[in-house]
Design a protein around this motif. Structure first.
Motif, PDB file in Angstrom:
ATOM      1  N   LYS A  76       0.829  -1.216   0.000  1.00 44.63           N
ATOM      2  CA  LYS A  76       0.000   0.000   0.000  1.00 44.63           C
ATOM      3  C   LYS A  76       0.856   1.257   0.000  1.00 44.63           C
ATOM      4  CE  LYS A  76      -3.822   2.356   2.296  1.00 44.63           C
ATOM      5  NZ  LYS A  76      -4.875   2.297   3.338  1.00 44.63           N
ATOM      6  N   GLU A  77       2.007   1.227   0.654  1.00 43.11           N
ATOM      7  CA  GLU A  77       2.867   2.402   0.667  1.00 43.11           C
ATOM      8  C   GLU A  77       3.299   2.773  -0.753  1.00 43.11           C
ATOM      9  OE1 GLU A  77       3.921   4.477   3.373  1.00 43.11           O
ATOM     10  OE2 GLU A  77       2.108   3.468   4.048  1.00 43.11           O
ATOM     11  N   THR A  78       3.627   1.762  -1.544  1.00 35.48           N
ATOM     12  CA  THR A  78       3.997   2.037  -2.931  1.00 35.48           C
ATOM     13  C   THR A  78       2.806   2.558  -3.713  1.00 35.48           C
ATOM     14  OG1 THR A  78       5.648   0.270  -2.843  1.00 35.48           O
ATOM     15  CG2 THR A  78       5.014   1.047  -5.020  1.00 35.48           C
ATOM     16  N   LEU A  79       1.642   2.000  -3.454  1.00 36.26           N
ATOM     17  CA  LEU A  79       0.436   2.478  -4.124  1.00 36.26           C
ATOM     18  C   LEU A  79       0.177   3.946  -3.768  1.00 36.26           C
ATOM     19  CD1 LEU A  79      -1.985   1.830  -5.915  1.00 36.26           C
ATOM     20  CD2 LEU A  79      -3.192   0.987  -3.887  1.00 36.26           C
ATOM     21  N   LEU A  80       0.428   4.335  -2.522  1.00 35.92           N
ATOM     22  CA  LEU A  80       0.260   5.729  -2.129  1.00 35.92           C
ATOM     23  C   LEU A  80       1.225   6.644  -2.884  1.00 35.92           C
ATOM     24  CD1 LEU A  80      -0.276   5.483   1.738  1.00 35.92           C
ATOM     25  CD2 LEU A  80      -1.897   6.369   0.063  1.00 35.92           C
ATOM     26  N   LEU A  81       2.450   6.181  -3.092  1.00 29.68           N
ATOM     27  CA  LEU A  81       3.391   6.958  -3.895  1.00 29.68           C
ATOM     28  C   LEU A  81       2.830   7.200  -5.295  1.00 29.68           C
ATOM     29  CD1 LEU A  81       6.881   5.338  -3.110  1.00 29.68           C
ATOM     30  CD2 LEU A  81       5.994   7.512  -2.261  1.00 29.68           C
ATOM     31  N   LEU A  82       2.305   6.159  -5.883  1.00 35.87           N
ATOM     32  CA  LEU A  82       1.727   6.275  -7.221  1.00 35.87           C
ATOM     33  C   LEU A  82       0.532   7.219  -7.221  1.00 35.87           C
ATOM     34  CD1 LEU A  82       1.852   2.496  -8.234  1.00 35.87           C
ATOM     35  CD2 LEU A  82       3.341   4.310  -9.095  1.00 35.87           C
ATOM     36  N   MET A  83      -0.292   7.146  -6.184  1.00 37.28           N
ATOM     37  CA  MET A  83      -1.477   7.990  -6.090  1.00 37.28           C
ATOM     38  C   MET A  83      -1.096   9.459  -5.957  1.00 37.28           C
ATOM     39  SD  MET A  83      -3.658   5.570  -3.483  1.00 37.28           S
ATOM     40  CE  MET A  83      -4.911   6.825  -3.117  1.00 37.28           C
ATOM     41  N   VAL A  84      -0.125   9.752  -5.090  1.00 35.47           N
ATOM     42  CA  VAL A  84       0.290  11.141  -4.888  1.00 35.47           C
ATOM     43  C   VAL A  84       0.846  11.717  -6.178  1.00 35.47           C
ATOM     44  CG1 VAL A  84       1.948  12.620  -3.702  1.00 35.47           C
ATOM     45  CG2 VAL A  84       0.670  10.907  -2.403  1.00 35.47           C
ATOM     46  N   ASP A  85       1.686  10.959  -6.866  1.00 36.62           N
ATOM     47  CA  ASP A  85       2.241  11.475  -8.106  1.00 36.62           C
ATOM     48  C   ASP A  85       1.157  11.625  -9.172  1.00 36.62           C
ATOM     49  OD1 ASP A  85       4.818  12.243  -9.430  1.00 36.62           O
ATOM     50  OD2 ASP A  85       4.111  10.753 -10.864  1.00 36.62           O
ATOM     51  N   HIS A  86       0.188  10.716  -9.177  1.00 40.46           N
ATOM     52  CA  HIS A  86      -0.914  10.784 -10.140  1.00 40.46           C
ATOM     53  C   HIS A  86      -1.677  12.100  -9.988  1.00 40.46           C
ATOM     54  CE1 HIS A  86      -4.223   9.127 -12.625  1.00 40.46           C
ATOM     55  NE2 HIS A  86      -5.014   9.771 -11.773  1.00 40.46           N
ATOM     56  N   VAL A  87      -2.073  12.443  -8.761  1.00 36.28           N
ATOM     57  CA  VAL A  87      -2.851  13.670  -8.584  1.00 36.28           C
ATOM     58  C   VAL A  87      -1.984  14.914  -8.768  1.00 36.28           C
ATOM     59  CG1 VAL A  87      -4.558  12.559  -7.106  1.00 36.28           C
ATOM     60  CG2 VAL A  87      -2.592  13.690  -6.053  1.00 36.28           C
ATOM     61  N   ASN A  88      -0.687  14.807  -8.502  1.00 32.31           N
ATOM     62  CA  ASN A  88       0.194  15.949  -8.753  1.00 32.31           C
ATOM     63  C   ASN A  88       0.249  16.293 -10.235  1.00 32.31           C
ATOM     64  OD1 ASN A  88       0.948  16.728  -6.178  1.00 32.31           O
ATOM     65  ND2 ASN A  88       2.745  15.406  -6.124  1.00 32.31           N
ATOM     66  N   GLY A  89      -0.125  15.351 -11.074  1.00 33.41           N
ATOM     67  CA  GLY A  89      -0.218  15.649 -12.496  1.00 33.41           C
ATOM     68  C   GLY A  89      -1.252  16.717 -12.801  1.00 33.41           C
ATOM     69  N   GLU A  90      -2.210  16.925 -11.880  1.00 36.14           N
ATOM     70  CA  GLU A  90      -3.217  17.959 -12.065  1.00 36.14           C
ATOM     71  C   GLU A  90      -2.635  19.366 -11.923  1.00 36.14           C
ATOM     72  OE1 GLU A  90      -6.582  17.258  -9.522  1.00 36.14           O
ATOM     73  OE2 GLU A  90      -6.500  15.090  -9.857  1.00 36.14           O
TER      74      GLU A  90
END
Length: 240
Positions: A76-90
């Motif tokens: 889940k920690e890795t998934l959170l990294l992916l999620m944070v970077d995903h929304v930073n694309g906004e």
């Protein structure tokens, strides 16, 4: 995704996380992708909070077997990294820099606040973790450092200022979200007010009593954020 030597969240090597191909297997193209998995996790967190994001729930969202998700995000920690970077694309493309670093820094903070309000789980996700910046995050860091170019700060100090701004925004937004959640509890708000009034009147806290007697300032979230941001950014020393 191969585990590394602990150099990233969850023991994932950041180079493997961000620079390796997103398709973990050869052969038939899978029915889902790392991007789809991340987007599903973000949607789940937006709707139900970060606690709702589990590998099993995300797998069900994309129609995948839970074990297959570990090829894309081993924990889940890795998934959170992916999620944070995903929304930073906004945050891209950001507004053109003006060359006035204080104004640009305030614009950066307002953009971050808007992002965190769209994704209320984001402030909590940013705290108490060692972060490995993904490509979208790195682009925004680059933008923030460019905003600080007119200052006399060295590179390390610029990074500290960006971290300070991000932490400031995350803390205020977390409080804003918490206060909004309490808005439906007027009895609790009234009880808090009575308690503070009693404390101010007991004679043991004269500084607090004086502060509470000061004229009220605008308390809307927008006004509060802007006022505190101005106070912090305008007080920064850009000479060292």
């Amino acid at each position: 995704m191969v585990r590394g030597d602990g150099s990233g969240a969850g023991g994932v090597d950041p180079q493997q996380l961000w620079q390796s191909p997103q398709q973990p297997r050869k052969g038939r193209k899978p029915a889902f992708s790392r991007e789809a998995i991340t987007a599903a996790a973000v949607a789940l967190a937006d709707a139900e909070g970060i606690e709702a994001v589990t590998m099993r729930r995300v797998a069900s969202q994309v129609g995948a077997g839970v074990m297959s998700l570990y090829s894309y995000a081993p924990d889940k920690e890795t998934l959170l990294l992916l999620m944070v970077d995903h929304v930073n694309g906004e945050l891209s493309p950001p507004a053109p820099l003006t060359g006035h670093w204080r104004a640009d820094l305030k614009a950066i903070a307002h953009a971050q606040r808007a992002l965190m309000l769209r994704h209320p789980w984001l402030p909590a996700a940013l705290f108490n973790r060692r972060w490995s910046f993904g490509p979208h995050t790195l682009d925004f860091v680059e933008y923030a450092l460019a905003a600080l170019r007119p200052t006399a700060l060295d590179g390390g100090a610029k990074l500290e200022v960006f971290s300070l701004i991000t932490g400031f925004v995350a803390g205020l937004v977390a409080d804003e979200i918490a206060q909004a959640a309490l808005a439906d509890s007027p009895d609790r708000a009234a009880a808090d007010a009575r308690y503070l009034a009693a404390v101010a009147a007991d004679g043991h806290h004269p500084e607090l009593a004086e502060a509470l007697s000061a004229p009220a300032r605008p308390l809307s979230p927008d006004a509060t954020f802007t006022r505190l941001l101005d106070r912090m950014v305008d007080g920064l020393d850009a000479g060292s």
